[in-house]
Design an enzyme around this catalytic site. Structure first.
Site, short mmCIF file in Angstrom:
data_model
loop_
_atom_site.label_atom_id
_atom_site.label_comp_id
_atom_site.label_asym_id
_atom_site.label_seq_id
_atom_site.Cartn_x
_atom_site.Cartn_y
_atom_site.Cartn_z
N LYS A 36 1.08 -0.65 0.14
CA LYS A 36 -0.06 -0.13 -0.18
C LYS A 36 0.84 0.65 0.04
CE LYS A 36 -3.98 -1.58 0.49
NZ LYS A 36 -5.51 -1.85 0.89
N ARG A 65 -3.74 -10.64 3.70
CA ARG A 65 -4.76 -10.18 2.51
C ARG A 65 -2.71 -9.99 1.46
NH1 ARG A 65 -5.82 -7.45 -1.96
NH2 ARG A 65 -7.72 -8.12 -4.04
#
Length: 376
Positions: A313, A348
């Site tokens: 991210k 994830r």
């Protein structure tokens, strides 16, 4: 009046509260403290916690909180029949072992397979169905318990994708993987895609809108009898990073997820059908992401599996360098282990083999099973 009575005054036993485990201990010391009654297991262990940060939301929306040892909480709960049982029930949910969910032994690694031309993490490397299938098979071989197949990018600024196009991208991949015996999650916010992907062999739905983005989504899931991951997002992908705001990101996200679980339960879908995801990077600044990650164990109070997706991210790059998404492996692994230590059940990730290796070492050092045991 003691601290707990100040936070939850007598007669206000139904007031909303937040019970965040703190005072974390790990290794052999955790087992000793649990045996001595000084600590409780965190999500069944191997770690434990010795205290909680109890918080309540005032009428003006602000949060009041105090940190308390477990023995102080237990004594107070016994003397407060209005609020005490609710606190004890929250502690039981927080300490309960991770049980199998959606056919997955927990904790588990979920591999990310974006069948898109514009995802932030892989730049369209798996847009071709054959490439997507090969990548997913490699992830399964590396230890991913499930692969999450998505045909619509939800990166910041991404435009919506027509459902027909989304189906064209994902159905060949889902079908081939299911036929090969790979567990598949369908990453979509559209009811039609959910229905057809589940019919093609997907076993669960991963929805960034927590089944609120499409009015037909709850009925689609209910008809299939499938489980789902409910994620928090503020806004929608095109605009979510424009100016996200919260009174308290940690608690506002908790309230949203609790509300979605309650709403779906009213529709006949019990909470044990769902996992929750606080949605790192979805309508959140770096400061919001950090607040959520620092208080991550709060979400165990919901009593359902916790999924965390922070792999590659953008906030990792802003905090620690790594301009390109592919250059954020170190930060992704640090975040993954941080989440595991705070009770996450599903990670994830894009880099499956590296994450599985990191988990194996973490579990061996934490004393969670014999060294060399398969971690996921």
């Amino acid at each position: 009046m003691n601290v707990l009575d100040e936070l939850l005054p007598p007669g206000n036993g139904r007031q909303v509260f937040y019970c965040q485990p703190i005072g974390r201990v790990a290794g052999p010391a955790a087992a000793e403290l649990i045996a001595d009654g000084q600590a409780l297991p965190l999500a069944g262990g191997p770690g434990a916690f010795m205290a909680i940060k109890l918080a309540v939301r005032r009428l003006d929306g602000t949060i009041a909180a105090r940190s308390l040892r477990l023995d102080a909480v237990a004594g107070w709960a016994a003397a407060r029949p209005d609020a005490g049982p609710r606190i004890i029930a929250a502690l039981e949910r927080i300490s309960a072992p991770r049980r199998a969910w959606a056919g997955l032994a927990l904790p588990a690694v979920m591999g990310v397979v974006n069948v898109t031309p514009d995802s932030f993490s892989d730049g369209g490397d798996r847009y071709d169905p054959a490439a997507a299938v090969d990548a997913a098979l490699a992830m399964a071989a590396a230890g991913a318990a499930i692969v999450d197949v998505g045909g619509e990018s939800t990166r910041p600024g991404a435009a919506p994708v027509d459902e027909t196009e989304e189906l064209r991208r994902v159905l060949p991949v889902v079908g081939r993987l299911a036929a090969a015996g790979v567990r598949v999650s369908i990453d979509t916010r559209h009811a039609r895609v959910m229905r057809e992907a589940l019919a093609a062999g997907a076993i669960l739905v991963n929805d960034v809108t927590a089944l609120a983005g499409d009015p037909e989504a709850p009925s689609a899931l209910g008809a299939a009898g499938a489980p789902a991951v409910l994620m928090h997002i503020q806004g929608e992908p095109r605009t979510m990073q424009a100016d996200p705001r919260y009174r308290s990101a940690l608690h506002d996200v908790y309230d949203h997820l609790a509300g979605r679980l309650a709403a779906l339960e009213e529709l006949g879908m019990p909470a044990d059908r769902f996992a929750v995801d606080p949605g790192i990077g979805f309508g959140k600044t770096v400061a919001h992401n950090l607040a959520i990650l620092r208080g991550l164990s709060l979400y165990l109070q919901l009593g359902v599996p916790l999924l965390v997706g922070l792999s590659r991210k953008g906030f990792i790059g802003r905090l620690a360098g790594g301009g390109a998404a592919r250059d954020r492996l170190g930060g992704s692994l640090a975040g993954a282990l941080w989440a595991l230590e705070r009770g996450a059940s599903i990670l994830r990730v894009h880099d499956v083999a590296e994450t599985v290796q990191a988990i194996a070492l973490w579990r061996a050092m934490a004393g969670d099973g014999p060294a060399g045991e398969t971690p996921v």
